[in-house]
Design a protein around this motif. Structure first.
Motif, PDB file in Angstrom:
ATOM      1  N   TYR A  72      -6.054  -5.735  -5.050  1.00 30.50           N
ATOM      2  CA  TYR A  72      -6.818  -6.643  -4.185  1.00 30.50           C
ATOM      3  C   TYR A  72      -7.367  -7.849  -4.930  1.00 30.50           C
ATOM      4  N   PRO A 113     -14.535  -0.605  -6.558  1.00 32.49           N
ATOM      5  CA  PRO A 113     -13.709   0.450  -5.950  1.00 32.49           C
ATOM      6  C   PRO A 113     -13.553   1.680  -6.851  1.00 32.49           C
ATOM      7  N   TRP A 153      -9.091   1.181   2.207  1.00 32.68           N
ATOM      8  CA  TRP A 153      -7.701   1.650   2.253  1.00 32.68           C
ATOM      9  C   TRP A 153      -7.509   3.014   1.602  1.00 32.68           C
ATOM     10  N   THR A 154      -8.462   3.459   0.800  1.00 26.93           N
ATOM     11  CA  THR A 154      -8.325   4.810   0.251  1.00 26.93           C
ATOM     12  C   THR A 154      -8.459   5.873   1.336  1.00 26.93           C
ATOM     13  N   GLN A 187     -12.436  -3.909   1.155  1.00 32.93           N
ATOM     14  CA  GLN A 187     -11.083  -3.603   1.608  1.00 32.93           C
ATOM     15  C   GLN A 187     -10.354  -2.557   0.762  1.00 32.93           C
ATOM     16  N   PRO A 188     -10.379  -2.634  -0.574  1.00 32.26           N
ATOM     17  CA  PRO A 188      -9.709  -1.564  -1.326  1.00 32.26           C
ATOM     18  C   PRO A 188     -10.375  -0.205  -1.137  1.00 32.26           C
ATOM     19  N   ILE A 224      -5.668   0.182  -5.976  1.00 27.47           N
ATOM     20  CA  ILE A 224      -5.764  -0.732  -4.828  1.00 27.47           C
ATOM     21  C   ILE A 224      -6.800  -1.810  -5.116  1.00 27.47           C
ATOM     22  N   GLY A 225      -7.880  -1.443  -5.816  1.00 25.23           N
ATOM     23  CA  GLY A 225      -8.878  -2.442  -6.177  1.00 25.23           C
ATOM     24  C   GLY A 225      -8.295  -3.519  -7.082  1.00 25.23           C
ATOM     25  N   ARG A 255      -5.906   6.103  -6.759  1.00 24.29           N
ATOM     26  CA  ARG A 255      -5.506   5.079  -5.792  1.00 24.29           C
ATOM     27  C   ARG A 255      -6.587   4.029  -5.568  1.00 24.29           C
ATOM     28  N   ASN A 311     -15.166  -6.721  -7.959  1.00 25.85           N
ATOM     29  CA  ASN A 311     -14.043  -5.833  -7.656  1.00 25.85           C
ATOM     30  C   ASN A 311     -13.454  -5.157  -8.890  1.00 25.85           C
ATOM     31  N   ILE A 329       0.843  -1.201   0.000  1.00 25.54           N
ATOM     32  CA  ILE A 329       0.000   0.000   0.000  1.00 25.54           C
ATOM     33  C   ILE A 329       0.876   1.249   0.000  1.00 25.54           C
TER      34      ILE A 329
END
Length: 437
Positions: free
Chosen positions: A156, A309, A363-364, A359-360, A152-153, A148, A305, A136
């Motif tokens: 993941y 995200p 995390w943003t 989760q993704p 991140i998606g 981001r 996903n 990350i």
């Protein structure tokens, strides 16, 4: 703030867009491969559960303890690992993590009973500490806030890919039981572990430390990307979210930890037991067929996903999307507890989609909130303490199943975590992020 205007052709915003596009093409496949192998070594123990219990004599209580104790070693060494990565650079440190955890994972072939199983799971957590928050953090070096969530998606996707392909592959390796006198579960741990070490060696050659260290970005693209990342870092420094002390005195850190903790209880409560749950639903021993059925929920999670995200960021509705995902976890787990096989597997598809998509998006929030050393520390602390939910999940499920005289009691206990997580997400403030065009 750093100057974000540039002179000459191929610079400015067009250069930033070009730099981000190139970085995605070069870096996301590598990160995705790393995370897929990482998660496979973390959760393949669920595929081996029946074999470990019948052939080695691991009890249900010790299996839950061993599955969870991984996160204790992980939590203790997470922060120092990520601070080292921030100082020495991601290439060498991420390679070190992967090589050592692969060797420890392969050493699971030497398990002979309850104690050795728990010790090796603890060592695996220590060896792996720092991988996820390091990834990350690495992404914050390369991708501005507006990109981001999408990145991140995509990263993941390694989680469900590990389970989509890993469950059938691991089941097939279990079917090698007795080949050359080696048990099937030993084949699985040995091959999966050595694969991680090989990928770690590849990281030494393929992972760049920063945009300045690569040859595939033009000078104008490097300047544009450097300026965009620096501008975000400067903004966080000015408002006090950049230093190590800033991270630990920010009350938002505890809020992020609590959300991630609730999320991981639902996540690992499903992940560690899904092959076993599917095995009971269809009345077959864990092997290739059960592994294939266990992959269905993760195939659904991948489909969700691919758009969830990015859509959350594009619509500036990350909080709403995260709440929906968290509630999907609770509903899916609850419905799977006492439903016929087809409905239960469909419910597990819903739960898995919620687990992967939440989760993704989550995390943003910390990635936008912290910068610099504060980001390195915060990501490590959130991930390490939040992942202790992975210790709680199997033990909570085991306790509830034995304490209450109700079928599926452990699943009902787990589904509460998703509802709590959704409530905590509702309390987050959602920053507006300008798109890059």
């Amino acid at each position: 703030m750093p100057d974000q205007s540039y002179d000459g052709p191929g610079t400015g915003n067009a250069a930033l867009v070009s730099a981000i596009r190139k970085a995605k093409l070069r870096l996301i496949p590598l990160l995705l491969t790393m995370y897929t192998v990482n998660f496979l070594d973390r959760v393949n123990v669920g595929v081996a559960k029946q074999a470990l219990q019948s052939q080695v004599g691991i009890s249900g209580a010790y299996f839950a303890l061993g599955a969870g104790i991984f996160f204790v070693g992980y939590a203790v060494f997470e922060l120092p690992s990520n601070l080292i990565l921030h100082r020495v650079g991601p290439r060498v440190w991420m390679a070190r993590i992967m090589i050592t955890w692969g060797l420890v994972a392969a050493s699971t072939v030497f398990v002979t009973g309850n104690v050795s199983f728990c010790v090796l799971r603890l060592l695996l957590g220590i060896a792996e500490a720092g991988f996820f928050p390091g990834a990350i953090l690495f992404m914050t070096y390369w991708f501005p806030s507006a990109e981001r969530g999408r990145v991140i998606g995509l990263f993941y996707l390694g989680y469900p890919l590990a389970l989509l392909f890993g469950n059938p592959a691991s089941g097939a390796l279990l079917d090698l039981d007795g080949v050359f006198g080696v048990a099937g579960w030993q084949w699985m741990f040995m091959i999966d572990g050595l694969l991680a070490s090989l990928v770690g060696i590849g990281v030494l050659f393929w992972m760049p430390d920063s945009p300045d260290s690569v040859h595939w970005l033009e000078p104008g693209e490097k300047r544009a990307l450097r300026a965009a990342i620096a501008a975000e870092g400067e903004e966080k420094r000015v408002i006090g979210r950049h230093s190590l002390l800033d991270a630990f005195r920010d009350p938002r850190l505890l809020h992020f930890i609590a959300i991630y903790f609730a999320l991981q209880i639902g996540s690992y409560g499903v992940t560690f037991y899904l092959p076993n749950q599917v095995s009971e639903l269809v009345g077959r021993k864990i092997g290739f067929v059960v592994g294939l059925l266990s992959a269905l929920p993760w195939a659904c999670a991948i489909a969700v996903n691919l758009f969830w995200p990015g859509l959350a960021v594009r619509l500036n509705r990350r909080r709403l999307f995260a709440v929906i995902s968290m509630l999907a976890i609770s509903l899916g787990i609850a419905v799977s507890a006492q439903s016929p096989p087809v409905i239960a597997i469909a419910a597990l598809c819903l739960a898995a989609s919620g687990i992967i998509s939440a989760q993704p998006v989550f995390w943003t929030f910390p990635a936008d909130h912290f910068g610099g050393v504060a980001a390195a520390a915060a990501f490590a602390v959130i991930n390490s303490l939040g992942n202790l939910g992975g210790f709680v999940a199997p033990n909570l499920r085991e306790w509830a199943d034995h304490h209450f005289a109700v079928h599926g009691a452990g699943l009902y206990a787990l589904c509460i975590s998703g509802a709590i997580g959704a409530l905590l997400v509702l309390l987050l403030r959602e920053p507006k992020v300008a798109p890059i065009s």
